[in-house]
Design an enzyme around this catalytic site. Structure first.
Site, short mmCIF file in Angstrom:
data_model
loop_
_atom_site.label_atom_id
_atom_site.label_comp_id
_atom_site.label_asym_id
_atom_site.label_seq_id
_atom_site.Cartn_x
_atom_site.Cartn_y
_atom_site.Cartn_z
N LYS A 32 -4.72 -10.94 1.47
CA LYS A 32 -4.92 -10.47 0.21
C LYS A 32 -4.89 -11.07 -0.81
CE LYS A 32 -1.04 -7.54 -0.02
NZ LYS A 32 -0.46 -8.31 1.48
N THR A 33 -3.92 -12.27 -0.82
CA THR A 33 -4.00 -13.42 -2.16
C THR A 33 -4.96 -13.91 -1.96
OG1 THR A 33 -1.77 -13.44 -2.96
CG2 THR A 33 -2.95 -15.07 -3.71
N ASP A 212 -3.50 -8.84 -8.52
CA ASP A 212 -2.42 -8.95 -7.22
C ASP A 212 -1.65 -7.91 -7.31
OD1 ASP A 212 -1.86 -9.53 -4.69
OD2 ASP A 212 -1.40 -12.12 -4.51
N GLU A 213 -0.84 -7.60 -6.25
CA GLU A 213 0.89 -7.03 -6.57
C GLU A 213 0.17 -5.88 -6.50
OE1 GLU A 213 3.06 -7.80 -3.79
OE2 GLU A 213 2.39 -10.41 -4.34
N GLN A 243 5.16 -3.12 0.00
CA GLN A 243 5.86 -3.94 -0.48
C GLN A 243 6.74 -3.96 -1.61
OE1 GLN A 243 5.09 -8.15 0.83
NE2 GLN A 243 2.90 -7.40 1.76
N ARG A 607 8.26 -12.82 4.86
CA ARG A 607 7.52 -14.54 4.05
C ARG A 607 8.01 -15.37 5.10
NH1 ARG A 607 5.03 -12.75 0.76
NH2 ARG A 607 6.06 -11.21 2.49
P1 ATP Z 1 1.84 -10.77 1.30
O1 ATP Z 1 1.71 -10.16 1.49
O2 ATP Z 1 2.77 -11.39 1.62
O3 ATP Z 1 1.12 -11.01 -0.66
P2 ATP Z 1 -1.04 -11.52 1.45
O4 ATP Z 1 -1.74 -10.39 2.22
O5 ATP Z 1 -0.92 -12.25 0.00
O6 ATP Z 1 0.42 -11.92 1.78
P3 ATP Z 1 -1.86 -14.22 1.69
O7 ATP Z 1 -0.96 -14.70 0.94
O8 ATP Z 1 -2.90 -14.90 1.21
O9 ATP Z 1 -1.36 -12.55 1.99
O10 ATP Z 1 -2.41 -14.81 3.44
C1 ATP Z 1 -1.17 -15.49 3.97
C2 ATP Z 1 -1.52 -16.77 4.79
O11 ATP Z 1 -2.39 -16.53 5.86
C3 ATP Z 1 -1.58 -17.46 3.72
O12 ATP Z 1 -1.27 -18.98 4.31
C4 ATP Z 1 -3.04 -18.25 3.56
O13 ATP Z 1 -4.00 -18.81 3.64
C5 ATP Z 1 -3.79 -17.57 5.15
N1 ATP Z 1 -4.44 -17.02 5.75
C6 ATP Z 1 -5.67 -15.61 5.41
N2 ATP Z 1 -6.34 -15.62 5.64
C7 ATP Z 1 -6.77 -16.93 6.56
C8 ATP Z 1 -7.94 -16.82 7.19
N3 ATP Z 1 -8.51 -15.88 7.59
N4 ATP Z 1 -7.24 -17.71 8.15
C9 ATP Z 1 -6.97 -19.25 8.26
N5 ATP Z 1 -5.77 -18.02 7.39
C10 ATP Z 1 -5.71 -17.47 6.68
MG MG Z 2 0.26 -12.08 -2.02
#
Ligand code: ATP
Ligand code: MG
Length: 752
Positions: A32-33, A212-213, A243, A607
């Site tokens: 997402k981020t 975000d969040e 979350q 995490r």
């Molecule tokens: P959270 O719910 O904890 O906030 P999130 O959904 O925001 O998580 P991110 O932090 O954006 O997730 O991504 C999680 C991990 O996966 C990061 O290390 C990111 O670099 C990696 N990642 C996300 N998408 C890809 C992709 N398409 N290919 C490779 N790595 C990825």
């Molecule tokens: Mg995130």
């Protein structure tokens, strides 16, 4: 770099989404981020959007800092982009327009402690017995009302006293030219509601808004967003209902669930592939969260290997637990692993004490993220009160904090008289520190009071011409604080003195980093930073933090300690019927409370990338009480996906009872108030990662001349002069339209 190559099809769809609202509802670690940062880069690079017209909001300052970094690594030329927390957004808007609301633009921001002291003062003024009415409870009602965008009258029907307290509190804040934390949102909202032309400025500016969040926004924050964004606006929100962990702070999951009501044309994107955690860790997370009734069911999958089994450990007490964690990390370090890959999470800040002691014994560097650290130490708060008073003499709270610190013989009784006189004159205390108002004091008393006034006046007369670090140094010196520490026989005098020196460094680092040497800028920075990391950026340390502070972050190896009933789930949700009708409290069902605790547990588990170690203890001493609580109910399901740990292969170097005395135990044995435990924790480290420098840094001063450099806030500029200072090399950099700024060389990055 090809922006789209690193995205899966669903992520790509969200990144290139055209105009109109967009909701990304997805599980932990699904990118997402990453979608937000890539979308920003895409807008700037491929759609030619001016960064100045992009606003991105997230939950902690740490997250905001990381987001900025990520965007900068994806695209050149991000100058003017606005990435911050909701609170920092409010502070910045108010800084510009506070006069519309009859506050001064040089307002100060009160933290929880300031509010509490102000609250106590009001209890006295209202003649209420502080033993009978708890100021924390009253303040909580005020805060709640502000989160609901309501003024004092809203409390009238159910809680007369609360309404009076609130009205008085707000008036005092205004007199002191101060906002509390909730005001940063509430008053910004008022501002926008009452002054459409001010609102229009921001509505017109932001072409794209991202959040975000999003699951953790409260009603006030959401309303603020809706003011800035029309129903058709380019608003992109991302969140995960699993979350949502700030319900107790009035966050409203309904915002995510009801997004379609307010933004009917919103497109929805779901992300299901997890890129962060091993399959075993993901399995543990899924088991825990599945027990929640109120949730959107989501499927999360990974292509990763099962990886190491999740480990579950049982210890006798918190010291044994801490010692084992430290030892394991110590061993991993000896095998060449980096400390920054490890994190320890706990439910309550106070749990860090035992861990910190164990880490000191092992000589393991660690960082307590976002807790009562540097800026909450007594000497720092005292000196900050001086600075705030110099900046804004109307602030009674600051004045009362330092009028007799160091001791000047201005006792409680004199202070009481001053307060009365000020209340009679309906003016701030500082304004009545003049001979003609001090008739009721004995002449010896009024002499001391006038001497204090002279000190403040003299300092104030000098600050205009000084940089903020020089002001701090001057205030430390002239206030007599250091001498007082030494003469007072305070055993921690030495350490406190060091901390004050560190504060001077912090001030000069701040002006170097932001290019802003004004006192107002520094005060705001500190107020928003409930915790600043003053250590050198990039050094290798283990991170310790509460589960709340861990949101959005990731680590290779995570230890979650204290999985016991009463800690996780927190004892407060286990005793739901304790609300006190005197304070007009609403009932939160224990069921909803436990569901939130389960989400907190889920946030912690998700995490971890490769390794997850859970632990609980038989007996724990916290806040001076020893308790034997059963293992957390969440372990019932977790245990099925855990492997019980093998017994330690080596015997510990010492047992807890024979432990060697720690050399440098914390200076402050912080007094912990249970109700203060769950402060919103904000980290504000904007330092950027210097390990990713594209160009090497010049070694000679003259090599900097004419070089293009990048700065976190100002973007790209060219060095047009250099000079050396005590703090290191200073550069004068021409940022084009933004003018020239003097910035320490360590805060910029050479560019091609
Ligand atoms: P959270 O719910 O904890 O906030 P999130 O959904 O925001 O998580 P991110 O932090 O954006 O997730 O991504 C999680 C991990 O996966 C990061 O290390 C990111 O670099 C990696 N990642 C996300 N998408 C890809 C992709 N398409 N290919 C490779 N790595 C990825
Ligand atoms: Mg995130």
């Amino acid at each position: 770099m090809n922006l789209h190559a690193e995205l899966n099809p669903e992520q790509r769809e969200a990144v290139v989404h055209g105009d109109g609202p967009l909701l990304i509802l997805a599980g932990a670690g699904s990118g997402k981020t990453r979608v937000i940062t890539h979308r920003i880069a895409h807008l700037i690079r491929e759609c030619g959007v001016d960064p100045y017209r992009i606003l991105a909001v997230t939950f902690t300052n740490k997250a905001a800092g990381e987001m900025k970094e990520r965007v900068e690594s994806l695209v050149d030329g991000t100058r003017g982009i606005w990435i911050s927390t909701f609170h920092a957004f409010g502070a910045r808007v108010l800084r510009k327009h506070a006069d519309c609301l009859a506050w001064g633009k040089d307002f100060v921001i009160y933290d929880a402690d300031d509010s509490k002291r102000l609250g106590k003062l009001i209890l006295r003024e209202l003649d209420l017995d502080p033993d009978q009415y708890r100021v924390e409870k009253l303040l909580q009602q005020v805060e709640r009302a502000k989160h609901r965008l309501q003024g004092p009258d809203s409390l009238k029907r159910h809680f007369q006293l609360g309404a009076r307290f609130y009205a008085r509190y707000q008036k005092k804040l205004q007199q002191a030219n101060a906002f509390d934390f909730a005001d940063l949102i509430f008053q910004t909202h008022q501002l926008f509601a009452r002054f459409p032309e001010v609102l229009a400025e921001y509505r017109d500016r932001f072409l794209h808004v991202m959040v975000d969040e999003f699951q953790d926004t409260d009603r006030a924050q959401y309303s603020l967003l809706r003011m800035i964004c029309s129903a058709e606006a380019n608003l992109c929100v991302v969140g995960d209902d699993d979350q949502s962990i700030y319900m107790w702070r009035d966050a409203d999951v309904a915002n995510i669930m009801g997004f379609h009501r307010d933004f009917p044309s919103a497109q929805v994107v779901k992300l299901e592939r997890n890129y962060r955690s091993s399959a075993n860790i993901l399995d543990a997370a899924a088991r825990v969260i599945a027990a929640n009734r109120d949730r959107h069911k989501k499927r999360l999958w990974t292509e990763d290997e099962p990886g190491e089994a999740v480990v579950l450990e049982r210890y006798d007490n918190e010291h044994e637990e801490a010692e084992q964690v430290a030892r394991e990390i110590h061993q991993a370090r000896q095998q060449g692993q980096k400390l920054s890959e490890f994190a320890i999470f706990y439910r309550m800040n106070a749990q860090s004490r035992a861990l910190e002691e164990a880490f000191r014994l092992y000589g393991l560097p660690y960082l307590v993220v976002g807790s009562t650290r540097f800026f909450d130490r007594r000497e720092i708060k005292d000196m900050m009160a001086y600075l705030r008073l110099l900046h804004n003499p109307k602030s009674d709270m600051d004045l009362l904090r330092v009028i007799n610190v160091p001791a000047r013989g201005i006792g409680k009784l004199t202070q009481e008289r001053l307060l009365q006189a000020a209340a009679q004159a309906d003016r701030p205390v500082f304004e009545i520190l003049r001979a003609e108002h001090l008739g009721k004091l004995r002449s010896a008393e009024s002499k001391k009071v006038l001497a204090f006034r002279t000190l403040i006046d003299e300092l104030r007369a000098r600050i205009g011409a000084l940089d903020v670090d020089e002001v701090v140094a001057l205030a430390v010196d002239r206030s007599g604080y250091l001498d007082w520490l030494h003469n007072d026989g305070d055993p921690a005098a030495e350490a406190r003195q060091e901390n004050l020196r560190e504060l001077i460094t912090a001030a000069s680092d701040f002006s170097g980093m932001s290019g802003d040497a004004s006192m107002g800028g520094f005060l705001e920075h500190v107020a928003l930073v409930t915790a600043v990391d003053l250590d050198e950026a990039g050094s290798d340390r283990v991170s310790m933090m509460t589960l709340h502070a861990a949101k959005g972050l990731e680590f290779d190896c995570v230890f979650m300690v204290g999985l016991e009933e009463g800690l996780l789930p927190h004892y407060r949700v286990l005793q739901p019927d304790q609300e006190d009708p005197r304070y007009g409290e609403r009932k939160v069902s224990s069921y909803a409370g436990v569901e939130e605790e389960r989400r907190i547990c889920y946030v912690g588990i998700t995490r971890a990338r490769k390794k997850l170690c859970l632990s609980y203890v038989r007996s724990r001493t916290l806040f001076g009480r020893t308790q034997e609580n059963p293992p957390s109910r969440f372990l019932d399901v977790l245990a099925q996906s855990c492997q019980p740990a093998s017994p330690p292969t080596t015997t510990p170097a010492w047992t807890w009872d024979q432990r060697p005395k720690a050399k440098a135990v914390a200076v402050d044995q912080v007094e912990v108030d249970l109700d203060d435990e769950d402060e919103l924790v904000v980290d504000y480290s904007e330092d950027f990662d210097q390990s990713q420098e594209p160009l090497s840094r010049p070694e000679q001063e003259e090599q900097w001349m004419g070089l293009w450099v990048a700065h976190v806030s100002y973007g790209r500029g060219r060095v047009c002069a250099t000079s050396t200072s005590q703090m290191g090399l200073k550069l004068v950099i021409d940022f084009g339209g933004l003018g020239k700024k003097t910035i320490l060389a360590k805060f910029v990055r050479p560019e091609r």
